[in-house]
Design a protein around this motif. Structure first.
Motif, PDB file in Angstrom:
ATOM      1  N   ILE A 869       0.839  -1.202   0.000  1.00 21.07           N
ATOM      2  CA  ILE A 869       0.000   0.000   0.000  1.00 21.07           C
ATOM      3  C   ILE A 869       0.875   1.253   0.000  1.00 21.07           C
ATOM      4  O   ILE A 869       0.623   2.206  -0.750  1.00 21.07           O
ATOM      5  CB  ILE A 869      -0.925  -0.011   1.236  1.00 21.07           C
ATOM      6  N   ARG A 870       1.921   1.264   0.852  1.00 26.55           N
ATOM      7  CA  ARG A 870       2.826   2.425   0.950  1.00 26.55           C
ATOM      8  C   ARG A 870       4.245   1.881   1.120  1.00 26.55           C
ATOM      9  O   ARG A 870       4.613   1.419   2.179  1.00 26.55           O
ATOM     10  CB  ARG A 870       2.428   3.281   2.143  1.00 26.55           C
ATOM     11  N   ASP A 871       4.998   1.936   0.051  1.00 27.13           N
ATOM     12  CA  ASP A 871       6.273   1.214   0.024  1.00 27.13           C
ATOM     13  C   ASP A 871       7.348   1.833   0.906  1.00 27.13           C
ATOM     14  O   ASP A 871       8.375   1.206   1.171  1.00 27.13           O
ATOM     15  CB  ASP A 871       6.801   1.107  -1.416  1.00 27.13           C
ATOM     16  N   ASN A 872       7.152   3.074   1.390  1.00 26.08           N
ATOM     17  CA  ASN A 872       8.192   3.712   2.207  1.00 26.08           C
ATOM     18  C   ASN A 872       7.839   3.801   3.672  1.00 26.08           C
ATOM     19  O   ASN A 872       8.497   4.499   4.438  1.00 26.08           O
ATOM     20  CB  ASN A 872       8.496   5.104   1.659  1.00 26.08           C
ATOM     21  N   VAL A 873       6.791   3.108   4.105  1.00 25.01           N
ATOM     22  CA  VAL A 873       6.408   3.199   5.502  1.00 25.01           C
ATOM     23  C   VAL A 873       7.431   2.436   6.347  1.00 25.01           C
ATOM     24  O   VAL A 873       7.735   1.273   6.096  1.00 25.01           O
ATOM     25  CB  VAL A 873       4.987   2.635   5.723  1.00 25.01           C
ATOM     26  N   PRO A 874       8.018   3.049   7.388  1.00 26.91           N
ATOM     27  CA  PRO A 874       8.977   2.340   8.256  1.00 26.91           C
ATOM     28  C   PRO A 874       8.248   1.400   9.218  1.00 26.91           C
ATOM     29  O   PRO A 874       7.226   1.768   9.795  1.00 26.91           O
ATOM     30  CB  PRO A 874       9.699   3.468   8.993  1.00 26.91           C
ATOM     31  N   ILE A 875       8.778   0.175   9.364  1.00 19.33           N
ATOM     32  CA  ILE A 875       8.159  -0.844  10.209  1.00 19.33           C
ATOM     33  C   ILE A 875       9.213  -1.428  11.134  1.00 19.33           C
ATOM     34  O   ILE A 875      10.328  -1.755  10.697  1.00 19.33           O
ATOM     35  CB  ILE A 875       7.529  -1.964   9.360  1.00 19.33           C
ATOM     36  N   ILE A 876       8.867  -1.562  12.435  1.00 20.94           N
ATOM     37  CA  ILE A 876       9.717  -2.244  13.421  1.00 20.94           C
ATOM     38  C   ILE A 876       8.970  -3.495  13.864  1.00 20.94           C
ATOM     39  O   ILE A 876       7.797  -3.434  14.231  1.00 20.94           O
ATOM     40  CB  ILE A 876      10.008  -1.357  14.633  1.00 20.94           C
ATOM     41  N   ILE A 895      11.275  -4.642   6.323  1.00 26.25           N
ATOM     42  CA  ILE A 895      11.170  -4.205   7.718  1.00 26.25           C
ATOM     43  C   ILE A 895      12.483  -3.539   8.127  1.00 26.25           C
ATOM     44  O   ILE A 895      13.571  -4.085   7.909  1.00 26.25           O
ATOM     45  CB  ILE A 895      10.849  -5.406   8.615  1.00 26.25           C
ATOM     46  N   LYS A 896      12.397  -2.347   8.730  1.00 26.88           N
ATOM     47  CA  LYS A 896      13.589  -1.533   9.000  1.00 26.88           C
ATOM     48  C   LYS A 896      14.363  -1.988  10.228  1.00 26.88           C
ATOM     49  O   LYS A 896      15.587  -1.841  10.284  1.00 26.88           O
ATOM     50  CB  LYS A 896      13.189  -0.063   9.179  1.00 26.88           C
ATOM     51  N   ALA A 897      13.672  -2.555  11.244  1.00 26.14           N
ATOM     52  CA  ALA A 897      14.363  -2.964  12.473  1.00 26.14           C
ATOM     53  C   ALA A 897      13.700  -4.230  13.003  1.00 26.14           C
ATOM     54  O   ALA A 897      12.493  -4.426  12.852  1.00 26.14           O
ATOM     55  CB  ALA A 897      14.348  -1.864  13.527  1.00 26.14           C
ATOM     56  N   PHE A 898      14.504  -5.084  13.648  1.00 19.74           N
ATOM     57  CA  PHE A 898      14.035  -6.373  14.176  1.00 19.74           C
ATOM     58  C   PHE A 898      14.504  -6.471  15.617  1.00 19.74           C
ATOM     59  O   PHE A 898      15.704  -6.553  15.884  1.00 19.74           O
ATOM     60  CB  PHE A 898      14.592  -7.521  13.339  1.00 19.74           C
TER      61      PHE A 898
END
Length: 919
Positions: A869-876, A895-898
């Protein structure tokens, strides 16, 4: 057997006389010729080398003169005030622009005159932007070359482009220099106003290099340069290679040896192979001004042609002289030995049975006396010979008959003995020494027949089976048994153990006094190994199945435990933030938070045990971790075990994982407790820095400094056999307590991964000491984590964050923590509802924080749909346990952080700012 006469001796009297004459006649001649050859060879070789050196010196001087000439022109132009005036903006004149324009026209004419006088390709004047403002070639005015200007500005010195190509297939060199401005007092400053550049056609240089100053037909000069791992030939080659311009060869080729020496700065002369692979004599020089190498070479076939001619003449002269000496020696020796040869012929005829001859040697010397003695001896031999012939005929007949019978029996025995399908050996009765073995016996044991003849049977039987074999042998000797058959162990020629079915019996069963024993061997090692391997594999399979089940259970427990710890840590942090420093509640809350973090570390150990995560290595101060581990352990030890600590105060760090270090200490201390729990004792733990000079050399430690951890107990100790097996997986001495046998194997693996060593010292009833050597980490940094001393500065923010977690307590505790940091928080406990909310308002949220394990839709699937839906949304992503996803898989999804639960407030705060691009 009749002796053979009349053979030709390799070194008879005649040959010895001839050889003596040749030795005393030819050797001095050959020595003289040899020294003459060496002298002439050395003279010619020195002359050729001197000639090549002079050519190399001449060419080196010509090339350096050509370069100096071009540089002198460049220096004069760069120092010309008219050239500098074009760029000298600080100097003010009336009608300055008009004056500069006139000077520019005059300067362009001057450049053309200089260019024509020195036969240059072009002389260009460039400003600091790289634009050509004046040139002896009008077509180049206005062109831009920023690279050469940037190089001049960075070096503020001359720059020479080696064989610079401005036009395809046109080989040029470019000499460039800075033009410095004048200050208001018309004195030269150190400010660069422009660049003067001379493009030089290399035709003159190619002519200098390509002209050979001698009369030789194969002489050639080469100009070379090294570029990385190749040698580049800069001039036109005499022997072809038109398809490669410039021609090059790798530095690893034997054809590049003179060029490599030249470009390394060496000067000299050598024999080598040139680029054609032909042997040449090469003189090489180094031209430091350009970092070039110069090689002057000539084919060896031409250089040493006079030497070849001289060698042929010397060889011909030597052959003729030797033939003359040999002829003279032959004639002289023949005259001396003629009478001896006559006597030899008469003696041979007598030896062949001709007793009727008369010796015709009539000499008045020693040879004549010898002939008369032989005639007397011949008469005596006639009588003896007749009687011996009669006796010999009778004896030969008897021997022939007995021999035929014996050979027939021997062949039968040998066939049966050698072709037996089992190993057979004849043993001496009292000593058991092998006096004969067949091929199968040698194949089984690996010894040859000759080796076995020097050994007894007991020497190749395992020492543990000696008593059993000796007892049965004694029964065989006393007549209690006629044979015995047992399984025992043999040692083959390599020292390997073989399982043998051994059967020994008396050689003659009907006689109690048999002369020997017969030993029969059947190799049953394969059968024994198969049985042992089957049992071992069955045991190992059961153990692996048990460990797999435990690992799966551990992973599930870790997941549930993490979910319990998250609200404990979150609420403790929230309450802690509201209490003043130094209050009793603040201290109690800190103790709760410390205990929760310790529980979190235990979960990490469980996850590591179940192999669900990899441990990261970081610089650690190891002393606080050991103190914390001992503090945790001391509460569970009985009072009859005393703990002694000797921890160095020196802040030494190692590259390790804190959980694994804790695991090492706890495992070693637990083993020490088991060794002392019956009778009590002392558990001594020390940590001291060491250097390799302080440690045993047999450890083969590769680094300079180490830290040594010693865990010593006064328990029951171990014997040597147990010490050799303690690091084997599944080996344990705790059978009653149900030990897995994995503890020390895991510890050994951890220490090995840290490039360290582990050593054990123990004796029965005298205790055990484990020495762990870990290499120190020299790059000390303020980022080294210290237990119970975490940084509590949390960055804040004002962004809108969507939190998705099916555990409502966890989601709400995270909301409260992040709200205190200034964020706007929206919580959803269903991944389906969170996805629908995001689908309707994709731009409303600055960050998504999600759990992984959720009903209906897992966190990674939800993240994939949100990124569509939004390819630049940051996800943790935060998870306590997952066999489906790890950090690498999460990053591949986007996913930006794990993060692994439970996550403390500081860790979450820094992760948020890092993902949002502020850290």
């Amino acid at each position: 057997m009749q002796q053979e006469y009349g053979k030709k001796y390799r070194f008879g009297i005649q040959q010895k006389i001839a050889a003596g004459l040749v030795a005393f006649g030819i050797l001095p001649i050959l020595l003289g010729i040899f020294y003459l050859y060496l002298f002439v060879h050395e003279t010619i070789e020195k002359k050729v080398m001197a000639h090549m050196i002079s050519i190399a010196d001449i060419k080196e001087k010509q090339i350096e003169d050509w370069l100096d000439n071009r540089l002198n022109v460049l220096r004069h132009l760069a120092a010309d005030k008219d050239v500098a005036f074009v760029f000298n903006s600080p100097v003010k004149y009336q009608n300055q622009d008009a004056v500069q324009a006139k000077i520019l026209i005059l300067l362009q004419k001057q450049l053309s005159v200089v260019n024509e006088a020195h036969s240059s390709k072009a002389i260009n004047l460039l400003d600091v932007t790289g634009r050509t403002i004046a040139s002896s070639n009008a077509s180049q005015v206005g062109t831009i070359d920023t690279k050469i200007v940037q190089r001049i500005l960075s070096t503020k010195s001359f720059v020479i482009d080696d064989f610079y190509n401005r036009i395809d297939h046109e080989r040029l060199m470019r000499f460039s220099a800075p033009v410095f401005l004048f200050n208001p007092d018309l004195e030269r400053s150190y400010t660069i106003g422009g660049v003067i550049s001379i493009e030089e056609d290399t035709a003159n240089l190619q002519e200098i290099i390509g002209t050979w100053p001698g009369i030789e037909t194969t002489g050639e000069t080469l100009l070379v340069r090294r570029e990385k791992d190749r040698i580049i030939f800069l001039n036109n080659l005499r022997h072809g290679k038109e398809n490669e311009n410039p021609f090059s060869i790798p530095t690893t080729s034997p054809l590049a040896k003179p060029a490599i020496f030249a470009t390394d700065g060496d000067e000299g002369i050598m024999r080598a192979l040139d680029y054609r692979g032909e042997p040449v004599l090469a003189a090489y020089r180094y031209i430091p001004f350009m970092d070039w190498g110069f090689v002057a070479k000539i084919d060896e076939s031409e250089a040493f042609a006079p030497l070849v001619t001289m060698e042929k003449r010397i060889i011909l002269f030597s052959v003729l002289l030797i033939l003359a000496v040999l002829t003279a020696a032959f004639l002289f020796s023949r005259g001396i030995t003629r009478a001896l040869l006559r006597l030899e012929d008469l003696t041979r005829r007598v030896a062949d049975g001709d007793y009727s001859i008369v010796f015709g040697v009539d000499r008045k010397d020693e040879i004549g006396s010898l002939a008369q003695s032989f005639a007397t001896m011949m008469e005596q031999l006639k009588d003896k010979r007749r009687s011996l012939e009669e006796y010999s005929q009778t004896l030969e007949k008897k021997v022939e008959e007995r021999t035929l019978d014996l050979l027939e029996n021997i062949e039968k025995f040998k066939a049966v003995f050698e072709q037996a399908a089992v190993g057979v050996a004849l043993l001496e009765k009292n000593t058991n020494r092998c006096i004969g073995t067949n091929r199968k016996f040698c194949t089984i044991t690996g010894y040859t027949s000759d080796e076995m003849n020097s050994l007894s049977l007991m020497q190749i039987i395992h020492t543990d089976d000696h008593a059993l074999i000796a007892e049965n042998m004694e029964d065989l000797l006393t007549g209690k048994e006629k044979e015995f058959s047992i399984e025992c162990r043999f040692l083959d020629s390599n020292g390997s153990i073989l399982w043998i079915q051994l059967t020994v019996s008396s050689m003659w069963a009907a006689s109690p006094n048999s002369p020997a024993h017969i030993a029969v061997l059947d190799n049953i090692t394969a059968k024994k190994d198969a049985d042992t391997e089957k049992t071992r594999m069955e045991t190992q399979l059961r153990q692996l199945q048990k460990m797999e089940a435990i690992g799966t259970l551990a992973g599930g427990i870790a997941h549930d435990f993490n979910n319990i710890l998250v609200p404990i840590i979150s609420l403790a942090e929230i309450l802690l933030a509201g209490e003043p420093q130094g209050s009793q509640k603040h201290e109690d809350l800190e103790e709760i938070l410390t205990a929760a973090k310790r529980a979190r570390d235990l979960v990490k150990q469980i996850l590591h045990f179940s192999r669900e995560r990899e441990q990261g290595l970081e610089p650690l101060l190891i002393a606080p971790i050991i103190k914390e581990s001992v503090k945790l352990l001391s509460s569970s030890l009985p009072s009859n075990i005393a703990i002694q600590l000797n921890i160095s105060d020196e802040p030494v760090s190692v590259l390790a994982d804190a959980v694994q270090v804790h695991q090492v200490v706890m495992n070693l201390c637990t083993n020490a407790y088991h060794a002392m729990r019956e009778n009590g004792g002392t558990l001594a733990i020390s940590l001291l820095p060491k250097t390799t000079s302080d440690l045993p050399t047999d450890l083969l430690l590769p680094y300079e400094s180490y830290i040594e951890l010693i865990v010593r107990d006064t328990g029951k100790g171990m014997d040597r056999l147990t010490q050799e097996r303690i690091f084997e997986p599944y080996f344990t001495t705790k059978e009653k307590e149900g030990g897995t046998g994995l503890g020390l194997a895991v510890i050994h693996g951890i220490v090995r991964d840290y490039r360290g060593r582990i050593q054990v010292e123990s004796e029965p009833d005298k205790g055990t000491a484990f020495h762990v050597f870990l290499p120190t980490y020299s790059k000390r940094t303020s980022k080294i984590p210290l237990p119970q001393d975490e940084v509590r500065i949390c960055p804040t923010g004002k962004e809108h964050i969507l939190i998705v977690d099916d555990e409502e307590v966890i989601a709400e505790s995270m909301k409260r923590r992040l709200a205190k940091l200034g964020y706007t928080i929206t919580v959803r406990t269903s991944s389906i509802e969170a996805l629908e909310l995001f689908r309707h308002k994709p731009e409303a949220f600055d960050l998504i924080i999600t759990d992984q394990t959720m009903p209906n839709m897992t966190g990674d699937r939800m993240a994939i749909e949100m990124l569509r839906i939004r390819d630049n949304v940051p996800i943790i992503m935060c998870t306590g346990f997952s066999s489906v996803i790890d950090e690498n898989k999460a990053r591949k999804i986007g996913i930006k952080a794990f993060l692994l639960k439970p996550v403390v407030k500081e860790e979450m705060a820094h992760a948020i700012r890092s993902v949002l691009g502020d850290a």
